[in-house]
Design a protein around this motif. Structure first.
Motif, PDB file in Angstrom:
ATOM      1  N   CYS A 793       0.824  -1.214   0.000  1.00 33.03           N
ATOM      2  CA  CYS A 793       0.000   0.000   0.000  1.00 33.03           C
ATOM      3  C   CYS A 793       0.855   1.260   0.000  1.00 33.03           C
ATOM      4  O   CYS A 793       0.530   2.244  -0.674  1.00 33.03           O
ATOM      5  N   GLY A 794       1.958   1.240   0.745  1.00 37.37           N
ATOM      6  CA  GLY A 794       2.834   2.399   0.784  1.00 37.37           C
ATOM      7  C   GLY A 794       3.518   2.643  -0.545  1.00 37.37           C
ATOM      8  O   GLY A 794       3.655   3.790  -1.000  1.00 37.37           O
ATOM      9  N   TRP A 795       3.945   1.574  -1.189  1.00 35.60           N
ATOM     10  CA  TRP A 795       4.613   1.688  -2.485  1.00 35.60           C
ATOM     11  C   TRP A 795       3.657   2.206  -3.558  1.00 35.60           C
ATOM     12  O   TRP A 795       4.050   2.977  -4.429  1.00 35.60           O
ATOM     13  N   TRP A 796       2.410   1.796  -3.492  1.00 35.26           N
ATOM     14  CA  TRP A 796       1.434   2.126  -4.541  1.00 35.26           C
ATOM     15  C   TRP A 796       1.277   3.627  -4.730  1.00 35.26           C
ATOM     16  O   TRP A 796       1.037   4.101  -5.830  1.00 35.26           O
ATOM     17  N   GLU A 797       1.439   4.384  -3.659  1.00 36.60           N
ATOM     18  CA  GLU A 797       1.190   5.826  -3.720  1.00 36.60           C
ATOM     19  C   GLU A 797       2.449   6.628  -4.044  1.00 36.60           C
ATOM     20  O   GLU A 797       2.396   7.851  -4.164  1.00 36.60           O
ATOM     21  N   LYS A 798       3.569   5.951  -4.188  1.00 36.72           N
ATOM     22  CA  LYS A 798       4.841   6.660  -4.332  1.00 36.72           C
ATOM     23  C   LYS A 798       5.093   7.165  -5.753  1.00 36.72           C
ATOM     24  O   LYS A 798       5.556   8.290  -5.942  1.00 36.72           O
ATOM     25  N   ASP A 799       4.813   6.360  -6.750  1.00 34.94           N
ATOM     26  CA  ASP A 799       5.143   6.701  -8.134  1.00 34.94           C
ATOM     27  C   ASP A 799       4.029   6.177  -9.039  1.00 34.94           C
ATOM     28  O   ASP A 799       3.989   4.990  -9.363  1.00 34.94           O
ATOM     29  N   LYS A 800       3.160   7.065  -9.460  1.00 39.92           N
ATOM     30  CA  LYS A 800       1.978   6.640 -10.222  1.00 39.92           C
ATOM     31  C   LYS A 800       2.348   6.039 -11.576  1.00 39.92           C
ATOM     32  O   LYS A 800       1.684   5.109 -12.057  1.00 39.92           O
ATOM     33  N   THR A 805       2.274   0.990 -14.766  1.00 42.30           N
ATOM     34  CA  THR A 805       2.918  -0.074 -15.547  1.00 42.30           C
ATOM     35  C   THR A 805       2.710  -1.425 -14.878  1.00 42.30           C
ATOM     36  O   THR A 805       2.405  -2.425 -15.535  1.00 42.30           O
ATOM     37  N   PHE A 806       2.882  -1.451 -13.565  1.00 43.04           N
ATOM     38  CA  PHE A 806       2.697  -2.691 -12.811  1.00 43.04           C
ATOM     39  C   PHE A 806       1.256  -3.187 -12.930  1.00 43.04           C
ATOM     40  O   PHE A 806       1.008  -4.381 -13.126  1.00 43.04           O
ATOM     41  N   PHE A 807       0.321  -2.276 -12.818  1.00 39.28           N
ATOM     42  CA  PHE A 807      -1.105  -2.607 -12.884  1.00 39.28           C
ATOM     43  C   PHE A 807      -1.452  -3.262 -14.220  1.00 39.28           C
ATOM     44  O   PHE A 807      -2.155  -4.280 -14.263  1.00 39.28           O
ATOM     45  N   ASN A 808      -0.918  -2.703 -15.310  1.00 34.67           N
ATOM     46  CA  ASN A 808      -1.243  -3.209 -16.644  1.00 34.67           C
ATOM     47  C   ASN A 808      -0.432  -4.446 -17.034  1.00 34.67           C
ATOM     48  O   ASN A 808      -0.982  -5.409 -17.597  1.00 34.67           O
ATOM     49  N   ASN A 812      -1.849  -7.578 -15.118  1.00 33.58           N
ATOM     50  CA  ASN A 812      -2.630  -7.830 -16.347  1.00 33.58           C
ATOM     51  C   ASN A 812      -4.069  -7.319 -16.242  1.00 33.58           C
ATOM     52  O   ASN A 812      -5.027  -7.984 -16.619  1.00 33.58           O
ATOM     53  N   ILE A 813      -4.190  -6.082 -15.712  1.00 33.98           N
ATOM     54  CA  ILE A 813      -5.499  -5.433 -15.626  1.00 33.98           C
ATOM     55  C   ILE A 813      -5.469  -4.207 -16.534  1.00 33.98           C
ATOM     56  O   ILE A 813      -4.561  -3.380 -16.443  1.00 33.98           O
ATOM     57  N   LYS A 814      -6.455  -4.090 -17.404  1.00 33.30           N
ATOM     58  CA  LYS A 814      -6.511  -2.969 -18.327  1.00 33.30           C
ATOM     59  C   LYS A 814      -7.040  -1.721 -17.634  1.00 33.30           C
ATOM     60  O   LYS A 814      -7.679  -1.806 -16.584  1.00 33.30           O
ATOM     61  N   GLY A 815      -6.774  -0.574 -18.258  1.00 34.23           N
ATOM     62  CA  GLY A 815      -7.315   0.673 -17.751  1.00 34.23           C
ATOM     63  C   GLY A 815      -6.390   1.386 -16.790  1.00 34.23           C
ATOM     64  O   GLY A 815      -5.238   0.994 -16.570  1.00 34.23           O
ATOM     65  N   LYS A 816      -6.919   2.452 -16.171  1.00 38.89           N
ATOM     66  CA  LYS A 816      -6.142   3.266 -15.263  1.00 38.89           C
ATOM     67  C   LYS A 816      -6.082   2.632 -13.884  1.00 38.89           C
ATOM     68  O   LYS A 816      -7.078   2.144 -13.365  1.00 38.89           O
ATOM     69  N   SER A 817      -4.913   2.659 -13.301  1.00 44.21           N
ATOM     70  CA  SER A 817      -4.759   2.076 -11.967  1.00 44.21           C
ATOM     71  C   SER A 817      -5.379   2.999 -10.922  1.00 44.21           C
ATOM     72  O   SER A 817      -5.414   4.217 -11.089  1.00 44.21           O
ATOM     73  N   PRO A 818      -5.882   2.439  -9.828  1.00 43.06           N
ATOM     74  CA  PRO A 818      -6.475   3.254  -8.761  1.00 43.06           C
ATOM     75  C   PRO A 818      -5.426   4.181  -8.131  1.00 43.06           C
ATOM     76  O   PRO A 818      -4.250   3.840  -8.089  1.00 43.06           O
ATOM     77  N   GLU A 819      -5.869   5.323  -7.636  1.00 46.81           N
ATOM     78  CA  GLU A 819      -4.963   6.260  -6.978  1.00 46.81           C
ATOM     79  C   GLU A 819      -4.375   5.650  -5.716  1.00 46.81           C
ATOM     80  O   GLU A 819      -3.197   5.804  -5.420  1.00 46.81           O
ATOM     81  N   LYS A 820      -5.225   4.972  -4.958  1.00 51.41           N
ATOM     82  CA  LYS A 820      -4.782   4.320  -3.734  1.00 51.41           C
ATOM     83  C   LYS A 820      -4.922   2.811  -3.885  1.00 51.41           C
ATOM     84  O   LYS A 820      -5.814   2.330  -4.570  1.00 51.41           O
ATOM     85  N   CYS A 821      -4.039   2.099  -3.224  1.00 46.76           N
ATOM     86  CA  CYS A 821      -4.095   0.641  -3.282  1.00 46.76           C
ATOM     87  C   CYS A 821      -5.341   0.157  -2.543  1.00 46.76           C
ATOM     88  O   CYS A 821      -5.731   0.721  -1.515  1.00 46.76           O
ATOM     89  N   ASN A 822      -5.947  -0.884  -3.079  1.00 42.69           N
ATOM     90  CA  ASN A 822      -7.138  -1.428  -2.426  1.00 42.69           C
ATOM     91  C   ASN A 822      -6.929  -2.900  -2.083  1.00 42.69           C
ATOM     92  O   ASN A 822      -5.912  -3.498  -2.428  1.00 42.69           O
ATOM     93  N   ASP A 823      -7.907  -3.482  -1.403  1.00 39.84           N
ATOM     94  CA  ASP A 823      -7.782  -4.858  -0.959  1.00 39.84           C
ATOM     95  C   ASP A 823      -7.694  -5.836  -2.112  1.00 39.84           C
ATOM     96  O   ASP A 823      -7.031  -6.866  -2.027  1.00 39.84           O
ATOM     97  N   THR A 824      -8.347  -5.518  -3.244  1.00 40.74           N
ATOM     98  CA  THR A 824      -8.324  -6.401  -4.417  1.00 40.74           C
ATOM     99  C   THR A 824      -6.912  -6.494  -5.001  1.00 40.74           C
ATOM    100  O   THR A 824      -6.434  -7.578  -5.350  1.00 40.74           O
ATOM    101  N   ILE A 825      -6.245  -5.332  -5.113  1.00 37.95           N
ATOM    102  CA  ILE A 825      -4.883  -5.315  -5.643  1.00 37.95           C
ATOM    103  C   ILE A 825      -3.955  -6.100  -4.715  1.00 37.95           C
ATOM    104  O   ILE A 825      -3.150  -6.920  -5.165  1.00 37.95           O
ATOM    105  N   CYS A 826      -4.080  -5.872  -3.415  1.00 41.47           N
ATOM    106  CA  CYS A 826      -3.236  -6.590  -2.443  1.00 41.47           C
ATOM    107  C   CYS A 826      -3.459  -8.095  -2.558  1.00 41.47           C
ATOM    108  O   CYS A 826      -2.505  -8.879  -2.528  1.00 41.47           O
TER     109      CYS A 826
END
Length: 905
Positions: A793-800, A805-808, A812-826
């Motif tokens: 969660c801390g890393w997710w907010e450091k460098d959008k 890039t990691f999200f996509n 392997n999830i399309k679209g824009k990554s969430p601003e804050k990390c959520n339970d699904t990503i974790c």
């Protein structure tokens, strides 16, 4: 050969092994004829033929305890490197053998089966009691003993064997020979009389189902072969290392948490050894099989929060008093000793983080009250006496050190006048005259030992292994350096070179090692550390294992790690500059390069302050730092006397940069002929002000220095140290192999069956942005984060940009990554790691809690345990809820258990 006296046993050892020219074979065991377990006295074998080395000697059976000899082998290469036998403890029991014994052993050093001989598998994961089948052994006279190791049989199975003669049942699968299991390291054995068999024997091991009474399968590979019996007066012992069945890719999940971060209803503002039991209960509930801790050694040095740094121990063995549980020491009859204990406990437990200073102050106060009341009784107890007898070698110097530290209110032993240098006779006298005060530390260590041992035993009984951490160094003001100064180089400081996370490198402040002295002492200091850890732990993490290949060494006059260099390292010789036609200039390359432009770039509008206060100008117009300001340590001491204003901090850091603005470090006493490169040379102003030809040629030499010429040297260094230490213990060993990793490291770790550490955000492959857990080697630990990193969660907010890039690409999830990390990503990241082929996937507890929406952190930065770029880190993180509450979080627990179960771990 025959013997006349019944108590004289003639033993011939034959080792089947492929060797290289110049290698020598040795045997080492627990008998005077075998070196008494001292590798310096090991016995050399003789070369017999292309397959075997051999040795024969006689042993008086009356000198052998219980008629059992334990032994092992090692190979010494021509350059002094020692490779130990994979099976660390072989055994001969000659209580029923003839007086002439011929032993046939196999060397099988790189077999992955060796992993399953380690402590966690033998004591925790392989349920040997379920595999113990009562096979009747033949009471007849036997000529041959066969032994073999095998793992992970089903509870209704055992090992059997068949062969090409009558006494080996002529390959009849309806009537195989069933082997016994002696419950020692998964060993199966059988004694047979093959005296009438005149043909060369062929045989194989197989698996037999005892319940169904049917043969299951033969092992893979060709038939095993031995020569026909030659001498009926001999006993032949055939040690086949392992059965040849497919090796199971056993995998499991673990959780990482510092002991101080544990929080239970019974904690005293900080995690305690007793709290481990509650964590075990939770792990068992969700299917986690390993708990990993940070170092737990005593770090009390400054009597402030700075002692919260767990890697800066004042003893490589003693445990930290902060982890003791006070109520467990006393019986109810003495509960009055803990005045206002519950009130103070509740106050401390309300804190979000650890109040290190208050917690240790109160615990030591209570401990002294308790000791004054029950100390003498404890020191007379049988349990204490056994503890003291086993541990007095390290316990006495530690207790005296602690007494003098407290008396002088400083661990800096150089200020202790009479005791500034360790003198054993003086220490013993001090113990006699100050026994009551000094024995207090015996008392505390005894109870810490008991409580930790009790907690780890509880974990093992519940099928959970405990993983400890062995720091690469110790504090310069520690009992180890005080007692053994010859083992340390106190003129240098250990650290790490700059990386993507710490641009100035790391300076840990630990003295480096005098490895030649340590090796001459048979690595006894290091062996003692490993051996003691095996008392409590099943698995060990070697902190900064790269330090066994080479250590980043920083001179004492430096503050930042960037001024260090690797030791050992093959230096750059002055002739190499001329051979490459580099315009070499000693002053220009080895001194800070300073001009007005550089001062402006570094200091901006403060450049005149620097010019007027810190710079000298010579007759040729060249700039140099004034005397008193030529080192980072001098600069630091100067600014410590000033206000810590933003301007002063910037000036200090700018001067640090100026001092490190050089290309080479001259090697001491080399008369200007040998040098180390300053790491990150290409980023210095000094380099950028060189001509293009010099820049290009220096780059080529820099590449050769760091990435090519050192590899063989560093490989040899590691192989001279690590095997000797690993042989000491049956721990499963993992290496923290992060940072600037030499190319020889993976090969050495694979050769020694050491598990590597693979981190998603720190790929080892050059130019890769991420590491995917699916690509991990089997002998590895995968994790999304460590205590030195931000959580998911801390890393997710450091460098959008990075997280997008990691999200996509990784999730392997399309679209824009969430601003804050959520339970699904974790949860997806945790799932990726669980599905990895790595033996272990281990998670910081913060990352596991974050797969529950209700437990997502409000302040992810506050979950980070340590920032390596911060030299003033306060290690004080505590989990936000008690483990008792965590055990009741059914939704989260079911989710974790499902993820682990579905991954096959």
């Amino acid at each position: 050969m025959s013997t006349k006296k019944n108590n004289i046993i003639s033993i011939t050892f034959n080792l089947k092994v492929k060797t290289k020219y110049g290698e020598e074979l040795y045997i080492l065991g627990n008998h005077e004829n075998l070196g008494n377990d001292n590798s310096n006295n090991a016995v050399k074998l003789k070369y017999l033929n292309a397959d075997y080395w051999t040795i024969n000697f006689e042993i008086n059976s009356s000198t052998v305890n219980k008629k059992i000899i334990n032994y092992t082998y090692f190979i010494k290469s021509s350059d002094g490197i020692i490779y130990y036998d994979s099976i660390k403890k072989r055994e001969i029991n000659f209580s029923n053998t003839k007086n002439v014994i011929e032993v046939f052993d196999e060397w099988d050093n790189e077999n992955i089966n060796n992993i399953f001989l380690t402590k966690p598998f033998q004591n925790v994961f392989i349920k040997k009691e379920l595999q113990s089948h009562h096979i009747k052994s033949s009471k007849k006279i036997f000529t041959h003993q066969f032994k073999v190791k095998s793992f992970f049989l089903n509870i209704d199975e055992t090992i059997c064997m068949l062969g090409n003669c009558k006494n080996l049942h002529n390959w009849n699968k309806q009537n195989p020979i069933l082997l016994q299991n002696d419950l020692k390291e998964s060993t199966y054995f059988i004694s047979l009389n093959l005296s009438n068999e005149l043909v060369d024997l062929e045989y194989k091991y197989g698996i037999y189902n005892i319940i169904k009474k049917e043969f299951v399968e033969f092992e893979e590979g060709e038939n095993r072969k031995i020569d026909a019996l030659i001498d009926t007066n001999k006993t032949y012992i055939i040690n086949n290392s392992y059965t040849r069945f497919p090796i199971p890719h056993w995998r499991a999940a673990g959780v990482a948490i510092p002991v101080f971060s544990l929080r239970t209803d019974n904690s005293f503002g900080v995690g305690e050894f007793n709290d481990i039991k509650q964590l075990v209960n939770w792990c068992k509930k969700v299917g986690i099989k390993l708990i990993q801790f940070l170092p737990i050694n005593d770090t009390i040095s400054t009597f402030t929060w700075r002692d919260s740094y767990p890697y800066s121990s004042i003893s490589s063995i003693a445990l930290h008093p902060i982890y003791i549980n006070l109520p467990e020491i006393i019986k109810k009859i003495n509960s009055h000793l803990l005045i206002n204990y519950n009130q103070k406990k509740d106050e401390l437990n309300c804190n979000l983080n650890v109040d290190y200073e208050k917690a240790i102050e109160l615990k030591l106060e209570y401990l002294k009250i308790i000791f004054d009341t029950i100390g003498n009784k404890t020191l007379k107890s049988k349990a204490y006496k056994e503890f003291y007898k086993t541990n007095k070698t390290w316990l006495k110097p530690y207790a005296v050190f602690s007494f003098l530290r407290d008396k002088n209110k400083s661990s800096n032993y150089s200020c202790w006048e009479k005791y500034s240098e360790f003198n054993e006779n003086e220490i013993f006298k001090l113990i006699e005259t100050q026994f009551n005060e000094i024995s207090f530390y015996y008392f505390v260590q005894f109870h810490l030992h008991q409580q930790l041992l009790n907690a780890t035993s509880y974990a093992n009984k519940n099928g959970i292994a405990i993983k400890g951490d062995i720091p690469i160094g110790v504090d310069k003001n520690s009992v180890d350096v005080w007692q053994n100064p010859n083992l340390f180089n106190t003129q240098m400081q250990a650290g790490a070179p700059p990386d993507a996370f710490t641009s100035k490198g790391q300076n840990w402040g630990f003295p480096t090692y005098n490895w030649q002295t340590i090796q001459a002492n048979n690595f006894n200091w290091w062996k003692q550390r490993f051996s003691h850890l095996s008392t409590f732990f099943d698995v060990i993490r070697i902190d900064h294992i790269l330090g066994f290949f080479r250590i980043w060494s920083i001179p004492n006059h430096a503050v930042e790690g960037v001024l260090g260099y690797f030791v050992p390292a093959k230096p750059i010789h002055i002739n190499e500059f001329f051979e490459r036609r580099i315009n070499y200039n000693y002053e220009r390359f080895t001194k800070p390069f300073i001009n007005k432009t550089i001062l402006k770039e570094i200091f901006g509008d403060d450049d005149e302050i620097i010019l007027n206060s810190f710079i000298d100008k010579d007759v040729d117009g060249k700039f140099a730092l004034k005397n008193g300001f030529k080192s980072q340590k001098e600069i630091e001491n100067y600014f410590l006397q000033l206000d810590q204003s933003k301007q002063n901090i910037n000036l200090k850091e700018g001067l640090f940069n100026l001092i490190s603005n050089k290309i080479l470090f001259e090697i001491e006493n080399s008369n200007g002929n040998q040098f180390h490169f300053r790491i990150g040379m290409m980023d210095t102003h000094s380099f950028k002000n060189l001509d293009s030809h010099s820049q290009q040629k220096l780059k080529e030499l820099y590449q050769d220095y760091f990435f090519e010429r050192q590899n063989n040297l560093w490989q040899t260094e590691a192989l001279q140290k690590l095997p000797a230490l690993i042989y000491t213990t049956d721990l499963l060993i993992c290496g923290e192999d992060l940072g600037m990793v030499p190319t020889c490291v993976p090969e050495v770790m694979q050769k020694l069956n050491l598990l590597s550490l693979e981190i998603q955000r720190m790929p080892k492959e050059i130019n890769a942005q991420f590491f995917h857990p699916k690509n991990a080697p089997y002998l590895s630990v995968v994790t999304p984060s460590t205590h030195d990193m931000s959580t998911i969660c801390g890393w997710w907010e450091k460098d959008k940009k990075t997280t997008q890039t990691f999200f996509n690409n990784i999730l392997n999830i399309k679209g824009k990554s969430p601003e804050k990390c959520n339970d699904t990503i974790c949860e997806k990241i945790v799932q990726q790691h669980l599905q990895s082929p790595a033996m272990w996937s281990i998670f910081q507890i913060q990352d596991l809690l974050s797969i529950d929406k209700k437990l997502l952190p409000k302040n992810p930065k506050g979950e980070r345990i340590n920032d390596p770029s911060n030299p003033n880190q306060y290690w004080q993180y505590r989990i936000p809820i008690t483990i008792e509450i965590l055990i009741k979080k059914n939704t989260l627990n079911k989710k974790i258990k499902k993820l682990i179960t579905e991954s096959g771990r």
